[in-house]
Design a protein around this motif. Structure first.
Motif, PDB file in Angstrom:
ATOM      1  N   THR A 100       2.855  66.515  40.333  1.00 26.03           N
ATOM      2  CA  THR A 100       2.285  67.644  39.599  1.00 26.03           C
ATOM      3  C   THR A 100       2.622  67.516  38.115  1.00 26.03           C
ATOM      4  O   THR A 100       3.784  67.281  37.752  1.00 26.03           O
ATOM      5  CB  THR A 100       2.857  68.971  40.134  1.00 26.03           C
ATOM      6  OG1 THR A 100       2.556  69.079  41.534  1.00 26.03           O
ATOM      7  CG2 THR A 100       2.264  70.157  39.401  1.00 26.03           C
ATOM      8  N   PRO A 101       1.640  67.675  37.220  1.00 28.23           N
ATOM      9  CA  PRO A 101       1.885  67.513  35.777  1.00 28.23           C
ATOM     10  C   PRO A 101       2.682  68.670  35.190  1.00 28.23           C
ATOM     11  O   PRO A 101       2.146  69.577  34.559  1.00 28.23           O
ATOM     12  CB  PRO A 101       0.477  67.436  35.186  1.00 28.23           C
ATOM     13  CG  PRO A 101      -0.377  68.179  36.148  1.00 28.23           C
ATOM     14  CD  PRO A 101       0.211  67.921  37.499  1.00 28.23           C
ATOM     15  N   ALA A 102       3.974  68.647  35.423  1.00 24.54           N
ATOM     16  CA  ALA A 102       4.882  69.661  34.882  1.00 24.54           C
ATOM     17  C   ALA A 102       6.271  69.049  34.822  1.00 24.54           C
ATOM     18  O   ALA A 102       6.554  68.035  35.474  1.00 24.54           O
ATOM     19  CB  ALA A 102       4.885  70.909  35.746  1.00 24.54           C
ATOM     20  N   THR A 103       7.129  69.639  34.030  1.00 22.93           N
ATOM     21  CA  THR A 103       8.487  69.127  33.909  1.00 22.93           C
ATOM     22  C   THR A 103       9.292  69.484  35.157  1.00 22.93           C
ATOM     23  O   THR A 103       8.964  70.440  35.867  1.00 22.93           O
ATOM     24  CB  THR A 103       9.181  69.707  32.665  1.00 22.93           C
ATOM     25  OG1 THR A 103       9.309  71.125  32.824  1.00 22.93           O
ATOM     26  CG2 THR A 103       8.383  69.403  31.416  1.00 22.93           C
ATOM     27  N   PRO A 104      10.378  68.735  35.445  1.00 24.37           N
ATOM     28  CA  PRO A 104      11.207  69.061  36.617  1.00 24.37           C
ATOM     29  C   PRO A 104      11.746  70.490  36.577  1.00 24.37           C
ATOM     30  O   PRO A 104      11.801  71.150  37.619  1.00 24.37           O
ATOM     31  CB  PRO A 104      12.338  68.032  36.535  1.00 24.37           C
ATOM     32  CG  PRO A 104      11.758  66.887  35.782  1.00 24.37           C
ATOM     33  CD  PRO A 104      10.815  67.498  34.795  1.00 24.37           C
ATOM     34  N   PHE A 105      12.115  70.969  35.401  1.00 18.96           N
ATOM     35  CA  PHE A 105      12.635  72.331  35.312  1.00 18.96           C
ATOM     36  C   PHE A 105      11.557  73.350  35.660  1.00 18.96           C
ATOM     37  O   PHE A 105      11.829  74.342  36.344  1.00 18.96           O
ATOM     38  CB  PHE A 105      13.165  72.602  33.904  1.00 18.96           C
ATOM     39  CG  PHE A 105      13.660  74.007  33.717  1.00 18.96           C
ATOM     40  CD1 PHE A 105      14.896  74.388  34.231  1.00 18.96           C
ATOM     41  CD2 PHE A 105      12.892  74.951  33.044  1.00 18.96           C
ATOM     42  CE1 PHE A 105      15.348  75.693  34.083  1.00 18.96           C
ATOM     43  CE2 PHE A 105      13.343  76.252  32.879  1.00 18.96           C
ATOM     44  CZ  PHE A 105      14.582  76.622  33.401  1.00 18.96           C
ATOM     45  N   GLU A 106      10.335  73.126  35.199  1.00 23.98           N
ATOM     46  CA  GLU A 106       9.245  74.045  35.508  1.00 23.98           C
ATOM     47  C   GLU A 106       8.936  74.054  37.006  1.00 23.98           C
ATOM     48  O   GLU A 106       8.671  75.118  37.580  1.00 23.98           O
ATOM     49  CB  GLU A 106       8.001  73.666  34.709  1.00 23.98           C
ATOM     50  CG  GLU A 106       8.140  73.921  33.215  1.00 23.98           C
ATOM     51  CD  GLU A 106       7.042  73.270  32.398  1.00 23.98           C
ATOM     52  OE1 GLU A 106       6.918  73.591  31.206  1.00 23.98           O
ATOM     53  OE2 GLU A 106       6.315  72.419  32.963  1.00 23.98           O
ATOM     54  N   LYS A 107       8.977  72.887  37.629  1.00 22.59           N
ATOM     55  CA  LYS A 107       8.726  72.819  39.068  1.00 22.59           C
ATOM     56  C   LYS A 107       9.795  73.590  39.843  1.00 22.59           C
ATOM     57  O   LYS A 107       9.489  74.377  40.740  1.00 22.59           O
ATOM     58  CB  LYS A 107       8.695  71.360  39.528  1.00 22.59           C
ATOM     59  CG  LYS A 107       7.571  70.537  38.934  1.00 22.59           C
ATOM     60  CD  LYS A 107       7.707  69.080  39.352  1.00 22.59           C
ATOM     61  CE  LYS A 107       6.692  68.193  38.638  1.00 22.59           C
ATOM     62  NZ  LYS A 107       6.873  66.764  38.976  1.00 22.59           N
TER      63      LYS A 107
END
Length: 273
Positions: A100-107
Motif C-alpha cells: 500500500t502506498p503509505a509510510t509504515p507509521f501511517e499503516k
C-alpha cells in the motif's frame, strides 16, 4: 511513488477510509454481533428484574448495566486490539498491506486508530442502541413502571448514594489507564502473532501473571516470614497509589504501542510468524 514523509494527514484519512471500506462486511457483522449480544443480555436480565415491583424511583437495572459496560469495554477492547494486524495472517493480504502506498507509521497508525479509537465510538453507539432497545421493549411490556429509563453513564464515577463503578476521579483514571494498558498488550500481541492473536496473547499474559505472582509470593514468604505484618505502601494515601498506578499504566501503554509499531516495521523486512 509517495514522497518520503513520515506522516501526511490526507493520505492517512484515505488509508483509514480504505481500511474500513474494504472490510465493511466483516466490520458490519462484528457491529451487529456486538449490539445483538448486549441487547440479549440486557433483555434477559430485565426479564428477571422487572417482573418484581420496585418502590425506588431509579431503574434497578442500572447497577447491572454499568458493570456490563465495563465488561464489554475491557473484553471487546482486547478482542478488537487483537484484530489490529489480522491482515498479516496470509501471504496475499500481507503483500497487499505492505505494498500500500503509505509510510509504515501511517499503516500502523491507521490500523491502531480503527481498532482502538473507532472501536470506542462503535461500542458506545451499540451500547446505547441496546439500552434503548431494552427501554422500548419493557416500557411496552410494563407501561405502569415509569422508572424504566436509559442508563446514565455519568454514574460510572462519582461519590454519591447511587451505585458507581468508581468512587472518585482517581479510581476512574486508574480504570481508564488500566484499560488502555491491557488493550496495548493485545495490540502488541497482534503484531507478534497475527494468527490466533487473542488466544496466544491471553495465554502469554496469563502465564506471565502466574509466574510473577508465584515468584513474588515465594520471595515475600521467604524474606518476611516471622516478621509480622509488613506494610508495602507505608504511609502512602489512596490518591498516591492511584496516581502511581495511572503513571505506570500510561508509560507501559506508550511503550507497548511503540514496540508494536517497530515490530510492524520489521514485517516489511522479514516474516517472523
Amino acid at each position: 511513488m509517495i514522497k518520503d514523509t513520515f506522516f501526511s494527514l490526507p493520505r492517512f484519512v484515505n488509508l483509514c477510509r480504505k481500511e474500513m471500506v474494504e472490510s465493511w462486511k466483516t466490520n458490519l457483522l462484528r457491529i451487529v454481533l456486538l449490539y445483538g449480544l448486549m441487547a440479549v443480555i440486557m433483555l434477559w436480565n430485565g426479564y428477571f428484574e422487572y417482573k418484581w415491583d420496585h418502590s425506588s424511583s431509579s431503574d434497578p437495572m442500572w447497577t447491572f448495566l454499568l458493570g456490563l459496560f465495563a465488561w464489554f469495554l475491557w473484553g471487546g477492547g482486547c478482542l478488537s486490539a487483537s484484530f489490529t494486524m489480522e491482515k498479516l495472517k496470509t501471504k496475499t493480504s500481507r503483500i497487499s498491506v505492505l505494498m500500500t502506498p503509505a509510510t509504515p507509521f501511517e499503516k500502523f497508525f491507521a490500523r491502531w486508530f480503527v481498532f482502538t479509537v473507532v472501536f470506542l465510538v462503535v461500542l458506545l453507539i451499540t451500547y446505547k442502541m441496546a439500552d434503548y432497545t431494552r427501554v422500548v421493549v419493557y416500557s411496552l411490556a410494563y407501561p405502569g413502571k415509569s422508572f424504566i429509563t436509559p442508563v446514565d453513564l455519568s454514574h460510572m464515577v462519582g461519590d454519591s448514594d447511587f451505585y458507581t463503578l468508581c468512587d472518585n476521579n482517581w479510581q476512574f483514571g486508574a480504570f481508564v489507564t488500566g484499560y488502555f494498558f491491557v488493550q496495548s498488550l493485545f495490540v502488541l500481541g497482534s503484531t507478534i502473532w497475527p494468527k490466533n492473536s487473542f488466544l496466544k496473547t491471553f495465554a502469554a499474559c496469563a502465564l506471565i501473571v502466574v509466574v510473577y505472582t508465584s515468584v513474588g509470593a515465594f520471595l515475600g514468604k521467604m524474606f518476611f516470614q516471622g516478621k509480622g505484618y509488613y506494610n508495602l505502601w507505608g504511609d502512602w494515601t489512596e490518591e498516591n497509589i492511584f496516581c502511581l498506578l495511572i503513571i505506570g499504566c500510561t508509560l507501559f501503554t506508550i511503550v507497548n504501542w511503540t514496540i508494536a509499531y517497530f515490530r510492524f516495521k520489521e514485517s516489511e523486512i522479514i516474516n517472523r510468524m
